[in-house]
Design a protein around this motif. Structure first.
Motif, PDB file in Angstrom:
ATOM      1  N   THR A 135      -3.608  -1.841  13.703  1.00 49.72           N
ATOM      2  CA  THR A 135      -2.514  -2.730  13.291  1.00 49.72           C
ATOM      3  C   THR A 135      -3.041  -4.042  12.722  1.00 49.72           C
ATOM      4  OG1 THR A 135      -2.383  -3.483  15.590  1.00 49.72           O
ATOM      5  CG2 THR A 135      -0.808  -1.792  14.877  1.00 49.72           C
ATOM      6  N   THR A 136      -4.341  -4.317  12.867  1.00 44.18           N
ATOM      7  CA  THR A 136      -4.919  -5.520  12.268  1.00 44.18           C
ATOM      8  C   THR A 136      -5.314  -5.303  10.820  1.00 44.18           C
ATOM      9  OG1 THR A 136      -7.189  -4.969  12.939  1.00 44.18           O
ATOM     10  CG2 THR A 136      -5.834  -6.188  14.526  1.00 44.18           C
ATOM     11  N   VAL A 137      -5.287  -4.064  10.362  1.00 44.18           N
ATOM     12  CA  VAL A 137      -5.728  -3.726   9.005  1.00 44.18           C
ATOM     13  C   VAL A 137      -4.556  -3.889   8.035  1.00 44.18           C
ATOM     14  CG1 VAL A 137      -6.651  -1.898   7.534  1.00 44.18           C
ATOM     15  CG2 VAL A 137      -7.435  -2.114   9.906  1.00 44.18           C
ATOM     16  N   PRO A 138      -4.721  -4.640   6.955  1.00 45.64           N
ATOM     17  CA  PRO A 138      -3.617  -4.800   6.008  1.00 45.64           C
ATOM     18  C   PRO A 138      -3.390  -3.539   5.187  1.00 45.64           C
ATOM     19  CG  PRO A 138      -5.581  -5.845   5.136  1.00 45.64           C
ATOM     20  CD  PRO A 138      -5.923  -5.386   6.528  1.00 45.64           C
ATOM     21  N   GLY A 139      -2.149  -3.357   4.748  1.00 48.59           N
ATOM     22  CA  GLY A 139      -1.841  -2.287   3.807  1.00 48.59           C
ATOM     23  C   GLY A 139      -1.753  -0.901   4.388  1.00 48.59           C
ATOM     24  N   LEU A 140      -1.339  -0.797   5.661  1.00 50.32           N
ATOM     25  CA  LEU A 140      -1.208   0.512   6.293  1.00 50.32           C
ATOM     26  C   LEU A 140       0.217   0.767   6.765  1.00 50.32           C
ATOM     27  CD1 LEU A 140      -4.330   0.785   8.647  1.00 50.32           C
ATOM     28  CD2 LEU A 140      -4.046   1.782   6.369  1.00 50.32           C
ATOM     29  N   ALA A 141       0.547   2.038   6.897  1.00 48.80           N
ATOM     30  CA  ALA A 141       1.732   2.471   7.640  1.00 48.80           C
ATOM     31  C   ALA A 141       1.253   3.419   8.724  1.00 48.80           C
ATOM     32  CB  ALA A 141       2.747   3.163   6.734  1.00 48.80           C
TER      33      ALA A 141
END
Length: 430
Positions: A135-141
């Protein structure tokens, strides 16, 4: 966080249709200096073998595909997962995953990449190395406990020079990302933004030097509209285009060739002027141009947000032919609201352009995810229209996979019904 970084193996389901985007992601990892093992799987079986063979602590499996391929790729994902015993973290990226993350997650992927992938892949591999929450990684679902696509913060849209188009590999050089022409049938402006971001001439020249250093002599480009290079607005800046082409030629050996305005890019019809064609003739090796007409009906062109009517299309073909280029002109049949009279106008224009020396590249409208026409009903294409398209093809004046695209369109429409726009639940974290 572990005392020592965990070893990460990146396994790519490597397909010819998406190599350009994959090369950009792998180049981003190399540029950022992120340690990782890399394996390329060219089949489902080979991909599964790579997942099983690596001794890495974490296995990240990259998938990228366009919307028409989503169903087939989901079936392949299931096969790879079974063959590899469920090992690996599978992520889907690209325009389809960006537009339909819930559908992608429901189809079996663990993650969906949203938007531009360079920053996301770098952050994701680092998070796996340090055992940090995804959840800290940008640009994910990511699916939450209820199965709902949970979105992390958006990945940044960086200048195009921030990452190379490729590193240690080859392919066309991406010179422009994003598109200010927001055609209602096209995914590009709605994924990458409604403005142009151009790669600098210095960066392009560096790419060309890399290609030449590996013995390659042909240079091609990825751009939504070739003659828009260097311009922020609707009018071409031919000075910037010449600076680009002249710089590329300076980097090439005497036998090197530049291809511009041909596959995998195109030219807008209103940009085809005698001045522009004279400029191209001084630098390029291609004898053809791809020109986007899309329809022979002014009414349909206006409804699609295309930004031009039919008059510049005729002019573009005439001017291109006069300057020694054979135009390949794109037409889309079955756009929403298209009547039989509209189709007759398209067929008439296509025939007229063929008489002038053009080849017609025929397409069927597909309700692509992420576009304003995602939920639009394709217009009916009657037998008479089909027969005329076949006649043009038999004469050698037309080509294309419009029948196959019609099958894709039907499947995309069914997916849209299963995932209605208003019913999609989205949450944001991070």
């Amino acid at each position: 966080m572990p005392d020592v970084a965990l070893a990460v193996c990146v396994v790519v389901r490597y397909r010819k249709a998406v190599t350009y985007g994959v090369h950009a992601l792998l180049a981003a990892l190399d540029t950022a200096g992120v340690e990782h093992e890399l394996r390329l799987g060219t089949t489902a079986e080979e991909t599964a073998d790579h997942i099983l063979a690596t001794g890495a602590d974490r296995v990240l499996v990259l998938w990228s595909f366009y919307s028409p391929d989503a169903e087939a790729m989901a079936a392949e994902l299931a096969a790879v997962s079974e063959l590899s015993g469920g090992r690996g973290l599978h992520i889907a990226g690209g325009v389809h995953a960006t537009a339909e993350p819930q559908q992608v997650l429901d189809s079996g992927w663990d993650l969906a990449g949203i938007g531009e992938g360079e920053s996301t892949i770098v952050s994701l591999v680092r998070a796996l190395q340090q055992d940090e929450p995804l959840t800290t990684v940008p640009g994910l679902a990511i699916k939450d406990a209820d199965g709902v696509a949970l979105r992390t913060r958006p990945a940044p849209q960086l200048p195009l020079d921030a990452f190379p188009s490729f590193a240690g590999r080859s392919g066309p050089i991406e010179i422009t990302r994003g598109c200010r022409y927001t055609c209602r049938f096209c995914q590009t402006p709605f994924m990458f933004g409604g403005q142009f971001r151009h790669r600098s001439v210095a960066s392009v020249r560096a790419h060309v030097r890399e290609l030449v250093g590996r013995g390659l002599r042909d240079v091609r480009f990825i751009t939504p509209t070739s003659l828009s290079y260097g311009s922020p607005g609707p009018d071409p800046d031919l000075g910037k285009v010449e600076e680009l082409l002249a710089g590329v030629k300076e980097e090439l050996p005497p036998h090197g060739r530049v291809f511009f305005g041909s596959f995998p890019s195109e030219v807008r019809p209103e940009h085809v002027t005698p001045e522009a064609m004279r400029l191209l003739k001084r630098y390029v090796a291609n004898d053809n141009l791809i020109i986007g007409a899309q329809s022979g009906s002014d009414r349909v062109l206006a409804a699609s947000g295309r930004g031009h009517d039919t008059s510049p299309v005729r002019d573009a073909v005439r001017i291109a032919v006069e300057h020694g280029f054979r135009p390949n002109v794109d037409f889309i049949f079955g756009m929403p609201g298209e009547s039989q009279d509209d189709q007759a106008q398209s067929l008439q224009l296509a025939g007229d352009l063929a008489e002038l020396g053009a080849r017609i590249h025929t397409h069927t409208f597909m309700p692509l995810p992420g576009t304003p026409w995602r939920d639009a009903e394709p217009a009916f294409i009657p037998l008479a229209t089909m027969s005329e398209l076949d006649r043009l093809a038999q004469r050698g004046d037309a080509y294309g996979h419009w029948r196959k695209q019609a099958e894709h369109a039907a499947r995309l429409a069914e997916t849209a019904k299963a995932y209605p726009r208003r019913a999609r639940r989205r949450r944001t974290t991070g």
